[in-house]
Design a protein around this motif. Structure first.
Motif, short mmCIF file in Angstrom:
data_model
loop_
_atom_site.label_atom_id
_atom_site.label_comp_id
_atom_site.label_asym_id
_atom_site.label_seq_id
_atom_site.Cartn_x
_atom_site.Cartn_y
_atom_site.Cartn_z
N GLU A 82 0.01 9.89 -5.56
CA GLU A 82 0.28 11.36 -4.62
C GLU A 82 -0.98 11.72 -4.23
N CYS A 110 -1.57 0.88 -2.64
CA CYS A 110 -0.68 2.13 -2.90
C CYS A 110 0.82 1.60 -2.64
N TRP A 111 1.09 1.22 -1.40
CA TRP A 111 2.56 0.75 -1.23
C TRP A 111 3.17 -0.31 -2.07
N ARG A 127 3.94 1.10 -5.19
CA ARG A 127 5.60 1.93 -4.90
C ARG A 127 6.62 1.15 -4.60
#
Length: 359
Positions: free
Chosen positions: A210, A242-243, A246
């Motif tokens: 975040e 980061c993706w 996630r």
């Protein structure tokens, strides 16, 4: 002093040390060092002396015992002992702020043939190297080393190592923060972008996505403003990771595609290699066989174009987790291939390779 008596005296010293009778413990260990003929026992007591002097802040004494321990490890002709002693030598130089020497000894540790101790000590080697890079203000290399150390800690449930890495990351963050202040004071936009990228990478390594995403956005904004296309590639690579974290693999592929376009415009083959490697993992996870084959082909094309392959076995460097060795002539080979070849000169150019370097 024989083997059994040596063990008893080492244990006695440890009990004294743990009860905060440090000087008495040091006296016991020094007596073992003077009288014992057991090489393994001498190696162990030298390790105790290195640790004790490190915790007491006597770093020159720490270095002195680390050097003696190296000689003992060579007498024993054991790769595990060599790894441990080179790590102690690296740590000693790190404490004395001899950061170039620290990096060199850490690379020697990583270049040693596979040992039983590698899984246990590999994270500590990466941590020491990261601290040295931090001391040299090589922030990206420092962060890469800290991330490796964290992976070792998580894979081996080593909470103490994890704590030490987090402390180093705190120092890293403080130094980058100070650099950011200087960049803002002087209006240095390239340095601001680099600091923002470092901040983002730190938060990503901690799992704080975040916070990482806005930092990447800010870094990308400045990189675009100043026209740093290679910097944009580094930002997009971080965003893609980061993706992936996630599990948003389609978004990761979008970021990689944008990064690939920029990397090809710039002609940076190393960035293309990293991007194709990340794409391979994503396509394999999604079962995209056609796209997977395409990335594998492009990966090998980039390897050939950059000559990143072993000149002895012909395999791509980086395709498998194998130790490498760089010779003074700058040619790179798999360490095992050179050992099996048995030559004392470079197989490519035949120049002398008496003093190889590990990579």
């Amino acid at each position: 002093m024989g083997q059994d008596q040596t063990k008893q005296q080492i244990e006695k010293g440890l009990q004294l040390y743990q009860s905060n009778q440090t000087e008495k413990a040091l006296q016991v260990w020094m007596k073992v060092l003077e009288k014992s003929s057991d090489l393994v026992g001498r190696f162990r007591v030298l390790g105790c002396l290195v640790t004790a002097h490190s915790e007491m802040g006597r770093y020159k004494e720490m270095l002195k015992f680390a050097v003696v321990q190296i000689d003992t490890a060579r007498e024993l002709e054991d790769a595990d002992f060599l790894l441990e002693s080179y790590l102690n030598l690296a740590r000693s130089n790190e404490k004395l702020c001899e950061f170039h020497k620290t990096v060199s000894y850490c690379k020697t540790c990583l270049g040693l043939p596979g040992t039983r101790a590698a899984a246990q000590l590999g994270g500590q080697v990466s941590l020491s190297m990261g601290n040295a890079f931090l001391g040299l203000s090589l922030f990206q290399k420092a962060l890469e080393s800290f991330e490796k150390a964290l992976r070792y800690a998580h894979n081996n449930d080593d909470t103490m190592l994890e704590c030490r890495v987090c402390c180093s990351l705190g120092s890293f963050y403080a130094q980058v923060k100070e650099s950011m202040k200087i960049a803002l004071q002087h209006g240095d936009r390239p340095l601001q972008a680099l600091c923002l990228l470092c901040f983002a990478d730190i938060h990503r390594s901690r799992g704080d996505l975040e916070t990482a995403f806005p930092r990447y956005d800010s870094a990308m904004s400045i990189m675009t403003e100043i026209g740093n296309r290679l910097g944009q590639v580094q930002v997009l690579l971080g965003v893609a990771k980061c993706w992936v974290a996630r599990k948003a693999l389609d978004k990761a592929l979008d970021a990689i595609e944008r990064a690939q376009d920029l990397a090809e415009e710039v002609g940076n083959k190393l960035s293309q290699l990293k991007l194709h490697c990340l794409s391979e993992g994503i396509c394999r996870s999604k079962g995209l066989q056609r796209e997977l084959r395409a990335h594998v082909v492009r990966f090998h094309e980039c390897v050939e174009e950059t000559e990143l392959y072993c000149g002895l076995c012909g395999e791509s460097i980086g395709e498998k987790n194998r130790r490498l060795q760089a010779l003074p002539c700058s040619h790179i080979f798999h360490l095992r291939c050179l050992q099996n070849n048995g030559t004392r000169s470079c197989p490519n150019c035949r120049r002398s390779s008496m003093k190889p370097g590990f990579v």
